[in-house]
Write a protein that holds these residues in place. Structure first.
Motif, PDB file in Angstrom:
ATOM      1  N   UNK A 169     -15.038   6.624  -9.970  1.00 51.14           N
ATOM      2  CA  UNK A 169     -14.972   7.752 -10.007  1.00 51.14           C
ATOM      3  C   UNK A 169     -13.570   7.972 -11.190  1.00 51.14           C
ATOM      4  N   UNK A 170     -12.979   7.054 -11.307  1.00 47.22           N
ATOM      5  CA  UNK A 170     -11.625   6.952 -12.079  1.00 47.22           C
ATOM      6  C   UNK A 170     -10.186   6.743 -11.224  1.00 47.22           C
ATOM      7  N   UNK A 171     -10.380   6.415 -10.094  1.00 49.57           N
ATOM      8  CA  UNK A 171      -9.261   6.337  -8.857  1.00 49.57           C
ATOM      9  C   UNK A 171      -8.829   4.887  -9.715  1.00 49.57           C
ATOM     10  N   UNK A 172      -7.424   4.605  -9.657  1.00 54.37           N
ATOM     11  CA  UNK A 172      -6.668   3.197 -10.164  1.00 54.37           C
ATOM     12  C   UNK A 172      -5.888   3.023  -9.549  1.00 54.37           C
ATOM     13  N   UNK A 173      -5.806   3.910  -8.207  1.00 51.13           N
ATOM     14  CA  UNK A 173      -4.614   3.175  -7.091  1.00 51.13           C
ATOM     15  C   UNK A 173      -4.651   3.977  -5.794  1.00 51.13           C
ATOM     16  N   UNK A 174      -4.879   3.235  -4.937  1.00 52.96           N
ATOM     17  CA  UNK A 174      -5.125   3.604  -3.502  1.00 52.96           C
ATOM     18  C   UNK A 174      -4.018   3.581  -2.446  1.00 52.96           C
ATOM     19  N   UNK A 175      -3.789   4.570  -1.766  1.00 53.43           N
ATOM     20  CA  UNK A 175      -2.779   4.725  -0.981  1.00 53.43           C
ATOM     21  C   UNK A 175      -3.295   4.954   0.519  1.00 53.43           C
ATOM     22  N   UNK A 176      -2.902   3.674   1.352  1.00 53.58           N
ATOM     23  CA  UNK A 176      -3.785   3.800   2.698  1.00 53.58           C
ATOM     24  C   UNK A 176      -2.843   4.157   3.928  1.00 53.58           C
ATOM     25  N   UNK A 177      -3.390   4.826   4.728  1.00 49.08           N
ATOM     26  CA  UNK A 177      -2.706   5.270   5.884  1.00 49.08           C
ATOM     27  C   UNK A 177      -2.802   4.400   6.982  1.00 49.08           C
ATOM     28  N   UNK A 233      -9.836  -3.386  11.828  1.00 52.34           N
ATOM     29  CA  UNK A 233     -10.408  -2.740  10.695  1.00 52.34           C
ATOM     30  C   UNK A 233      -9.498  -2.174   9.526  1.00 52.34           C
ATOM     31  N   UNK A 234      -8.117  -2.132   9.897  1.00 48.02           N
ATOM     32  CA  UNK A 234      -7.097  -1.830   8.872  1.00 48.02           C
ATOM     33  C   UNK A 234      -6.969  -2.973   8.070  1.00 48.02           C
ATOM     34  N   UNK A 235      -7.009  -4.214   8.653  1.00 49.86           N
ATOM     35  CA  UNK A 235      -6.778  -5.289   7.766  1.00 49.86           C
ATOM     36  C   UNK A 235      -7.962  -5.412   6.724  1.00 49.86           C
ATOM     37  N   UNK A 236      -9.320  -5.366   7.552  1.00 53.04           N
ATOM     38  CA  UNK A 236     -10.338  -5.487   6.607  1.00 53.04           C
ATOM     39  C   UNK A 236     -10.244  -4.497   5.512  1.00 53.04           C
ATOM     40  N   UNK A 237      -9.741  -3.143   5.506  1.00 51.45           N
ATOM     41  CA  UNK A 237      -9.697  -2.298   4.530  1.00 51.45           C
ATOM     42  C   UNK A 237      -8.483  -2.598   3.587  1.00 51.45           C
ATOM     43  N   UNK A 238      -7.546  -3.235   4.002  1.00 51.38           N
ATOM     44  CA  UNK A 238      -6.600  -3.739   3.139  1.00 51.38           C
ATOM     45  C   UNK A 238      -7.215  -4.881   1.984  1.00 51.38           C
ATOM     46  N   UNK A 282      -1.172   0.694  -2.318  1.00 52.68           N
ATOM     47  CA  UNK A 282      -0.211   0.729  -1.457  1.00 52.68           C
ATOM     48  C   UNK A 282      -0.736   1.114  -0.129  1.00 52.68           C
ATOM     49  N   UNK A 283       0.320   0.688   1.139  1.00 59.41           N
ATOM     50  CA  UNK A 283      -0.023   1.144   2.324  1.00 59.41           C
ATOM     51  C   UNK A 283       1.080   1.873   3.186  1.00 59.41           C
ATOM     52  N   UNK A 284       0.947   2.880   4.148  1.00 54.56           N
ATOM     53  CA  UNK A 284       1.824   3.346   4.853  1.00 54.56           C
ATOM     54  C   UNK A 284       1.939   2.831   6.213  1.00 54.56           C
ATOM     55  N   UNK A 301       2.946  -9.791   3.881  1.00 56.83           N
ATOM     56  CA  UNK A 301       2.037 -11.049   3.575  1.00 56.83           C
ATOM     57  C   UNK A 301       0.728 -10.143   2.834  1.00 56.83           C
ATOM     58  N   UNK A 302       0.495  -9.099   3.510  1.00 55.86           N
ATOM     59  CA  UNK A 302      -0.872  -8.360   2.884  1.00 55.86           C
ATOM     60  C   UNK A 302      -0.540  -7.327   1.870  1.00 55.86           C
ATOM     61  N   UNK A 303       0.969  -6.935   1.353  1.00 60.04           N
ATOM     62  CA  UNK A 303       1.205  -6.196   0.437  1.00 60.04           C
ATOM     63  C   UNK A 303       1.001  -6.444  -0.924  1.00 60.04           C
ATOM     64  N   UNK A 304       0.637  -5.641  -1.887  1.00 54.35           N
ATOM     65  CA  UNK A 304       0.693  -6.283  -3.328  1.00 54.35           C
ATOM     66  C   UNK A 304       1.851  -5.659  -4.011  1.00 54.35           C
TER      67      UNK A 304
END
Ligand SMILES: C[S@@+](CC[C@H](N)C(=O)[O-])C[C@H]1O[C@@H](n2cnc3c(N)ncnc32)[C@H](O)[C@@H]1O
Ligand code: SF4
Length: 393
Positions: free
Chosen positions: A125-133, A153-158, A169-171, A193-196
């Protein structure tokens, strides 16, 4: 990696962004005082039409020639939006302002598996950045925080988000009940370790009107005291500096170039259109800064948009005095600080800052003044409310 549209592509200082508020969540978290609501069924077609209509209303007011540098879908839980609605909003924003490839488009997502299944749809749809809680990386704390997802589940989503989005990004929330510095350091190392390129690390705030507030009042919830919270903040700065992701704002850390463009628009006191229930905006219109605010209750907002094209309350003009204060409050959140000349221009030619207080706070290691640039140190950013109160006396 995308070449991003520089914020100074727009002629007004601070740049220009679009905020879209999606007010619905699958459940209400006990610490959250955002404008978020749980509803059985949402009439997606009506909501999509209303979002587009309110955007048209604001677009008619924004002077021609503004260059959008970012779009942000926030909430609530925008990852509950159908990707078609996200696509429709972006198409309309493109029609009004022209979204080139360089415009940052962020969507806030919760990491349940059903939402992760939509990530590819959001990208298309055009989203180019995801910010996860994510909030926590262990199940016991996720439960205390009332979250619907588990740590696996959080790690799988990351992992899924990393495969789809270049920028993500994640919070995490820290200073949780019973949290020790050692446990937080361990969790942060796993997060790193998981952050970009970007992490948001928020100290838990007990907000009035939330379940956590009631529990705290009753003595059933005890959070770290100020000293421990300070130690947790310092441990955060040390680890993130070592990892090459220093704080560029009070709670936000990034590798250089990975900062959230959208939030920089707020903190650099730029302009933004805010659509959806309870959204705020700031627009420069004929040299005046105008604050916009829409109705918070989803159903009332919807009705007002359908009847009159917008759920906005009457505009409020931000006086030069308020502009100086707002620009200072925003700018001192940033590690890059704020220009005194810019503050003076916002405040109508008067420097809003008490320079004797700058001297005093600098001697205490809370501020630095380098030429025209006033900056809060890491210590100053941790005590920002006190610093601001002293500067604006
Ligand atoms: C708009 S909210 C939530 C986005 C998304 N619905 C979610 O929960 O993942 C953005 C972030 O604010 C933070 N937050 C919300 N309430 C907070 C509080 N009381 N104290 C500290 N951080 C908070 C959380 O980290 C959350 O991810
Ligand atoms: S933290 Fe996120 S999911 Fe939880 S109630 Fe607030 S907006 Fe909704």
């Amino acid at each position: 990696m995308l070449p991003l549209t520089p914020p100074d592509a727009d002629a007004t200082p601070g740049g220009f962004g679009l905020y879209v508020h999606w007010p619905f969540c699958a459940s209400k978290c006990p610490y959250c005082d955002f404008n978020s609501h749980v509803r059985e069924g949402v009439d997606q077609a009506r909501w999509r039409a209303a979002m587009l209509r309110e955007m048209d209303h604001f677009a008619a007011r924004v002077p021609a020639g503004r260059r959008l540098s970012s779009v942000f879908f926030g909430g609530g839980t925008p990852s509950l939006m159908p990707p078609e609605t996200v696509a429709a909003v972006l198409e309309r924003a493109d029609h009004h302002w022209g979204i080139g490839d360089g415009v940052e488009v962020t969507l806030e997502a919760n990491p349940t598996s059903s939402e992760a299944a939509r990530f590819a749809g959001f990208r298309a749809a055009g989203v180019n950045r995801l910010s996860m809680g994510i909030q926590a990386l262990n199940d016991a704390d996720l439960k205390v925080l009332g979250r619907k997802h588990s740590a696996p589940e959080a790690m799988a989503a990351i992992a899924m988000a990393k495969g789809i989005f270049d920028r993500f990004s994640f919070d995490l929330i820290y200073a949780r009940p019973g949290q020790t510095v050692a446990a937080w350091q361990d969790e942060l190392s796993r997060a790193l370790d998981m952050a970009v390129g970007h992490l948001s690390l928020y100290q838990l705030t007990i907000e009035e009107g939330t379940q956590f507030h009631t529990l705290q009042q009753r003595g059933d919830l005890v959070v770290p005291d100020e000293d421990l919270a300070g130690d947790l903040y310092e441990a955060t700065q040390v680890l993130l500096n070592q990892a090459g992701m220093p704080a560029y704002e009070v709670s936000n850390h990034a590798r250089p170039g990975q900062e959230s463009r959208h939030n920089l628009v707020y903190w650099r006191y730029g302009d933004y259109v805010g659509i959806g229930p309870g959204a705020h905006g700031r627009l420069t219109l004929k040299g005046e800064k105008v604050a916009t605010r829409t109705h918070r209750a989803p159903e009332i907002w919807l009705q007002r948009v359908e009847e009159g094209g917008t759920g906005a309350h009457a505009d409020e003009v931000v006086t030069p005095d308020q502009r100086g204060r707002e620009a200072l409050m925003m700018g001192l959140r940033l590690a890059e600080g704020v220009s005194l000349a810019r503050l003076t221009a916002e405040a109508g030619g008067v420097n809003p800052v008490d320079m004797a207080a700058v001297d005093r706070l600098s001697r205490h290691g809370l501020l630095t003044l380098d030429g025209d640039r006033l900056t809060a140190t890491a210590d100053g950013r941790q005590r920002l409310n006190g610093v601001l109160a002293a500067l604006l006396e």
